[in-house]
Enzyme design. Structure first.
Site, PDB file in Angstrom:
ATOM      1  CD  GLU A 165     -32.721  22.300  16.770  1.00 52.39           C
ATOM      2  OE1 GLU A 165     -33.541  22.559  16.401  1.00 52.39           O
ATOM      3  OE2 GLU A 165     -32.545  21.245  17.560  1.00 52.39           O
ATOM      4  CD  GLU A 368     -32.540  21.149  22.318  1.00 48.75           C
ATOM      5  OE1 GLU A 368     -33.485  20.352  21.817  1.00 48.75           O
ATOM      6  OE2 GLU A 368     -32.585  22.244  22.193  1.00 48.75           O
TER       7      GLU A 368
HETATM    8  C1  BG6 Z   1     -35.093  21.306  19.159  1.00 53.05           C
HETATM    9  C2  BG6 Z   1     -35.348  22.568  19.792  1.00 53.05           C
HETATM   10  O1  BG6 Z   1     -35.365  21.253  17.747  1.00 53.05           O
HETATM   11  O2  BG6 Z   1     -35.990  20.454  19.540  1.00 53.05           O
HETATM   12  C3  BG6 Z   1     -36.080  22.550  21.078  1.00 53.05           C
HETATM   13  O3  BG6 Z   1     -34.087  23.205  20.232  1.00 53.05           O
HETATM   14  C4  BG6 Z   1     -37.347  21.975  20.852  1.00 53.05           C
HETATM   15  O4  BG6 Z   1     -36.464  24.171  21.322  1.00 53.05           O
HETATM   16  C5  BG6 Z   1     -36.924  20.267  20.750  1.00 53.05           C
HETATM   17  O5  BG6 Z   1     -38.437  21.999  21.802  1.00 53.05           O
HETATM   18  C6  BG6 Z   1     -37.913  19.465  20.654  1.00 53.05           C
HETATM   19  O6  BG6 Z   1     -38.675  19.658  19.552  1.00 53.05           O
HETATM   20  P1  BG6 Z   1     -40.427  19.821  19.514  1.00 53.05           P
HETATM   21  O7  BG6 Z   1     -40.843  20.212  18.361  1.00 53.05           O
HETATM   22  O8  BG6 Z   1     -40.879  18.536  20.033  1.00 53.05           O
HETATM   23  O9  BG6 Z   1     -40.425  20.902  20.517  1.00 53.05           O
END
Ligand code: BG6
Length: 471
Positions: A165, A368
């Protein structure tokens, strides 16, 4: 397009899940590991610190065994720069090499594919003090770290992701605890896009190096890609959507794939006197680098309307208030939201994949996707996360739609394999298939529990995605 029949998932599809070192490992200053920017940041109020997290560092065997029990074909994790190089450069920490050797061997023992993220939000604190990504030397620091990883793990790791990201590091660095600005910075935007340029360069060099050192390996970027919708068919709204798409999405992939700066974004930077300094030879390096696939994180889409000039920046990875003169954030009335107020848009997943494939024609790996929610552990040790199962059902079917549309998909590695600490909302915002007994307030027993989604995902993987039905 309404398909009559959906094509099956490829037979070697990487079903798995993801984590990142600083959010899951704990042991943040143990066995020679140096502090990263995450370890020295001011914690958002009420959130767990990063000393223990899910204690994956000490529980990795148990965790990998649970992933194997679910039938994972792949496990995406990140390597903590400061576990390998406590100061970011210089001396290598043998204990760090040993930990990742053990982790990789454990993953391979079960026939799973290790997918390694080289950098996931955890700049060594020692390098932050030397100017972080704002220092041009950061390109060499990262390439040196990459070389050490390729030398030590390249015999077993075939899939590499460069920078997780990068677009969020650039757009919402303060929210995820990564932005380093020099004192008395006159033009923060210029500084941020200079850092961004160095990251793009570091990524390009790492891709070239990977191909030189490890001819059989594959490497790609891992931005967070969310297609941006216009709020209406008003032409001004379409322009606004193009603006934010350029800034949030295409800047990163245009450079990774084609080695060029996105024109819309570049002209925006020009207008704000924020263009990065590009040194001689930089653009040749960008052009030399060729990713083998696109890794991407998808949580939801965004919607915008034309700017009315009053927008005040704000938001997080998945929400944005807008930027005066560029676009205005718009709440999409067709989409429900999670308990943490992120919109949910499974069809947008397909739309995003289709758009990326039309632009870049590379195979794609979902690195993700997932639902952050409050989970409840019942007295008899169960977690009935039907809401998460529903989220996954709705999203996985859209990957199949996209495959049927003709898009090439390599795998699905949602967030997250196991509960871990979220970027700014603590561990109460849970994502895992595996529940970890610990809270933001105090470290618990760290006992692992299989959530209902664990059993459901096991069934999905066993059927190679053909059985998405409820448990
Ligand atoms: C992404 C990241 O932005 O989303 C992760 O790569 C992150 O590190 C995931 O944990 C979920 O976002 P958040 O803010 O709920 O942890």
């Amino acid at each position: 397009m309404i398909h009559k029949t959906l094509k099956p998932f490829p037979k070697d599809f990487f079903w798995g899940a993801s984590t990142s070192a600083y959010q899951v490992e704990g042991a943040n200053l143990e066995d020679g590991k140096g502090p990263s920017c995450q370890d020295v940041k001011e914690l958002p109020p009420g959130t767990a610190d990063l000393k223990t997290c899910a204690d994956h560092y000490h529980h990795y065997k148990e965790d990998v065994a649970l992933m194997a029990e679910m039938g994972f074909k792949s496990y995406r994790f990140s390597i903590a720069w400061t576990r390998i190089l406590p100061q970011g450069t210089g001396e290598v920490n043998p204990k760090g090499i040993e930990f990742y050797n053990n982790l990789i061997d454990e993953i391979k023992k079960y026939g799973m594919e290790p997918i390694v993220t080289m950098f996931h939000f955890d700049m060594p604190a020692a390098l932050d003090e030397r100017g972080s990504w704002g220092n041009r030397e950061s390109v060499d620091w990262f390439v040196n770290f990459a070389k050490i990883m390729f030398e030590n793990f390249g015999d077993r790791v075939k899939y590499w992701l460069t920078i997780n990201e990068q677009n969020m590091l650039t757009l919402v660095g303060p929210i995820i605890g990564t932005l380093h600005l020099p004192e008395n910075c006159e033009n923060p935007m210029r500084e941020i896009y200079q850092q961004n340029h160095h990251m793009l360069l570091a990524q390009a060099k790492a891709m070239v190096l990977c191909h030189e050192m490890l001819p059989g390996a594959k490497i790609g970027p891992a931005p967070n890609i969310s297609l941006i919708y216009p709020a209406s068919c008003k032409p001004e709204d379409i322009t606004a959507a193009q603006n934010f798409n350029a800034m949030r999405n295409w800047l990163y992939l245009d450079m990774a794939v084609y080695g060029v700066y996105n024109a819309i974004l570049w002209s925006y930077l020009e207008e704000h006197d924020a263009c990065p300094v590009i040194e001689e030879g930089d653009m040749d390096i960008m052009k030399q680098a060729h990713p083998d696939f696109i890794g991407f994180n998808y949580y939801n889409t965004g919607t915008v309307s034309a700017s009315d000039g009053t927008e005040v920046a704000g938001g997080d990875q998945q929400s944005s208030n807008g930027i005066a003169g560029f676009y205005k954030g718009f709440k999409n009335p067709y989409l429900p939201v999670t308990e943490f107020n992120w919109e949910i848009d499974p069809i947008g997943f397909r739309n995003t994949i289709r758009e990326m494939y039309s632009r870049y024609r590379l195979p794609m790996l979902v690195t993700e996707n997932g639902l952050g929610a409050y989970d409840t552990l019942t007295e008899d040790g169960k977690i009935h996360d039907t809401y998460r199962i529903k989220y996954y059902q709705d999203h996985i079917i859209q990957i199949q739609e996209a495959i049927t549309d003709g898009c090439e998909m390599l795998g699905y590695n949602p967030w997250s394999a196991i509960d871990l600490v979220s970027t700014h909302e603590g561990i109460r915002k849970r994502y895992g298939f595996i529940y970890v007994d610990t809270t933001d307030e105090e470290v618990g027993s760290l006992k692992r529990y299989r959530k209902d989604s664990f059993f459901w995902y096991k069934k999905v993987i066993a059927s190679n995605g053909s059985d998405l039905s409820d448990l």
